[in-house]
Design an enzyme around this catalytic site. Structure first.
Site, PDB file in Angstrom:
ATOM      1  N   THR A  12       2.479  -1.474   8.742  1.00  0.00           N
ATOM      2  CA  THR A  12       2.800  -2.302   9.993  1.00  0.00           C
ATOM      3  C   THR A  12       3.150  -4.025   9.444  1.00  0.00           C
ATOM      4  O   THR A  12       3.572  -4.766  10.198  1.00  0.00           O
ATOM      5  CB  THR A  12       1.806  -2.517  11.101  1.00  0.00           C
ATOM      6  OG1 THR A  12       0.514  -3.060  10.618  1.00  0.00           O
ATOM      7  CG2 THR A  12       1.439  -1.276  11.633  1.00  0.00           C
ATOM      8  N   HIS A  18       5.080 -31.464  11.476  1.00  0.00           N
ATOM      9  CA  HIS A  18       4.559 -30.291  11.151  1.00  0.00           C
ATOM     10  C   HIS A  18       3.590 -29.845   9.827  1.00  0.00           C
ATOM     11  O   HIS A  18       2.379 -29.340   9.946  1.00  0.00           O
ATOM     12  CB  HIS A  18       5.719 -29.310  10.613  1.00  0.00           C
ATOM     13  CG  HIS A  18       6.768 -29.318  11.643  1.00  0.00           C
ATOM     14  ND1 HIS A  18       6.442 -28.613  12.893  1.00  0.00           N
ATOM     15  CD2 HIS A  18       7.868 -29.496  11.832  1.00  0.00           C
ATOM     16  CE1 HIS A  18       7.723 -28.501  13.700  1.00  0.00           C
ATOM     17  NE2 HIS A  18       8.609 -29.212  13.072  1.00  0.00           N
ATOM     18  N   CYS A  33       2.604  -3.420   4.165  1.00  0.00           N
ATOM     19  CA  CYS A  33       1.986  -2.192   4.468  1.00  0.00           C
ATOM     20  C   CYS A  33       2.679  -1.496   5.638  1.00  0.00           C
ATOM     21  O   CYS A  33       3.917  -1.403   5.771  1.00  0.00           O
ATOM     22  CB  CYS A  33       0.286  -2.472   4.907  1.00  0.00           C
ATOM     23  SG  CYS A  33       0.222  -3.408   6.448  1.00  0.00           S
ATOM     24  N   ASP A  90       0.714  -1.167   0.251  1.00  0.00           N
ATOM     25  CA  ASP A  90       0.046  -0.102   0.008  1.00  0.00           C
ATOM     26  C   ASP A  90       0.880   1.192   0.213  1.00  0.00           C
ATOM     27  O   ASP A  90       2.226   1.109  -0.110  1.00  0.00           O
ATOM     28  CB  ASP A  90      -1.119  -0.187   0.979  1.00  0.00           C
ATOM     29  CG  ASP A  90      -0.463   0.224   2.484  1.00  0.00           C
ATOM     30  OD1 ASP A  90       0.760   0.491   2.664  1.00  0.00           O
ATOM     31  OD2 ASP A  90      -0.987   0.172   3.357  1.00  0.00           O
ATOM     32  N   HIS A 108       8.005 -24.829   9.586  1.00  0.00           N
ATOM     33  CA  HIS A 108       6.986 -25.467  10.422  1.00  0.00           C
ATOM     34  C   HIS A 108       5.651 -25.312   9.749  1.00  0.00           C
ATOM     35  O   HIS A 108       4.680 -26.073  10.204  1.00  0.00           O
ATOM     36  CB  HIS A 108       6.873 -24.637  11.944  1.00  0.00           C
ATOM     37  CG  HIS A 108       8.129 -25.242  12.659  1.00  0.00           C
ATOM     38  ND1 HIS A 108       8.370 -24.855  14.095  1.00  0.00           N
ATOM     39  CD2 HIS A 108       9.605 -25.826  12.416  1.00  0.00           C
ATOM     40  CE1 HIS A 108       9.551 -25.593  14.567  1.00  0.00           C
ATOM     41  NE2 HIS A 108      10.092 -25.915  13.266  1.00  0.00           N
TER      42      HIS A 108
HETATM   43  C1  RB5 Z   1      -1.997   2.755   6.280  1.00  0.00           C
HETATM   44  O1  RB5 Z   1      -2.050   4.073   6.699  1.00  0.00           O
HETATM   45  C2  RB5 Z   1      -1.945   1.639   7.172  1.00  0.00           C
HETATM   46  O2  RB5 Z   1      -2.952   1.665   8.148  1.00  0.00           O
HETATM   47  C3  RB5 Z   1      -1.517   0.256   6.742  1.00  0.00           C
HETATM   48  O3  RB5 Z   1      -0.464   0.723   5.856  1.00  0.00           O
HETATM   49  C4  RB5 Z   1      -1.197  -0.681   7.658  1.00  0.00           C
HETATM   50  O4  RB5 Z   1      -0.281  -0.467   8.675  1.00  0.00           O
HETATM   51  C5  RB5 Z   1      -2.442  -1.423   8.222  1.00  0.00           C
HETATM   52  O5  RB5 Z   1      -2.312  -2.762   8.847  1.00  0.00           O
END
Ligand code: RB5
Length: 150
Positions: free
Chosen positions: A67, A133, A65, A8, A98
């Site tokens: 996180t 596994h 993305c 993203d 695993h």
């Molecule tokens: C986008 O701003 C952010 O929410 C997305 O990249 C991500 O971290 C969501 O899990």
């Protein structure tokens, strides 16, 4: 190896870095993500990559993305996908060994390019161990298909 990748708006730069890194190593990389200046709702990029992997078009998938959390949750909604959100190479290695993960996710706001390189190396180079596994991975598939594995 044929690898599908997606991102993203939080992860354009890291996606470009990872894509180049994998191509330099001889992998074929298909980009389902967005470019600089665009904005995206990460479930859409997760689905595109996950469908490429689930259909067999790509052998592995990588989604990035901010996180890694949202995009991994979305990818795991596609049948046949086992996507681990990781931020270091040991988890990337063990999610292959695993859990036979066919996708990983990580966060561009969590890790830098060098850590991403170590993670993708571990993910791409590790094979599933099978044995006990594999039995557990089969139970995950049963849970997905039947709604229970009890
Ligand atoms: C986008 O701003 C952010 O929410 C997305 O990249 C991500 O971290 C969501 O899990």
């Amino acid at each position: 190896m044929k690898i599908a990748i997606g991102n993203d708006h939080a992860a354009v730069e890291l996606k470009e870095h990872v894509m180049q890194y994998l191509r330099d190593k001889g992998h074929e990389v298909q980009d389902f993500g967005i470019a600089a200046g665009e904005s995206a709702d990460y479930p859409r990029q997760a689905e595109k990559v996950a469908r490429a992997v689930a259909s067999g078009d790509a052998e592995r998938g990588i989604v990035i993305c901010g996180t890694g959390v949202g995009i991994s949750i979305a990818a795991n909604k596609v049948r046949g996908i086992r996507c681990a959100c990781v931020s270091e190479p040991v988890s990337a290695q063990l999610c292959r060994a695993h859990n036979n993960c066919n996708m990983i996710a990580f966060g561009a706001r969590i890790i830098g390019p060098q850590m991403a390189e170590a993670i993708v190396d571990a993910f791409v180079e590790t094979e599933a161990l099978g044995g006990r596994h594999a039995n557990r991975v089969n139970l995950i598939a049963q849970l997905e298909q039947d709604g229970t594995c009890l």
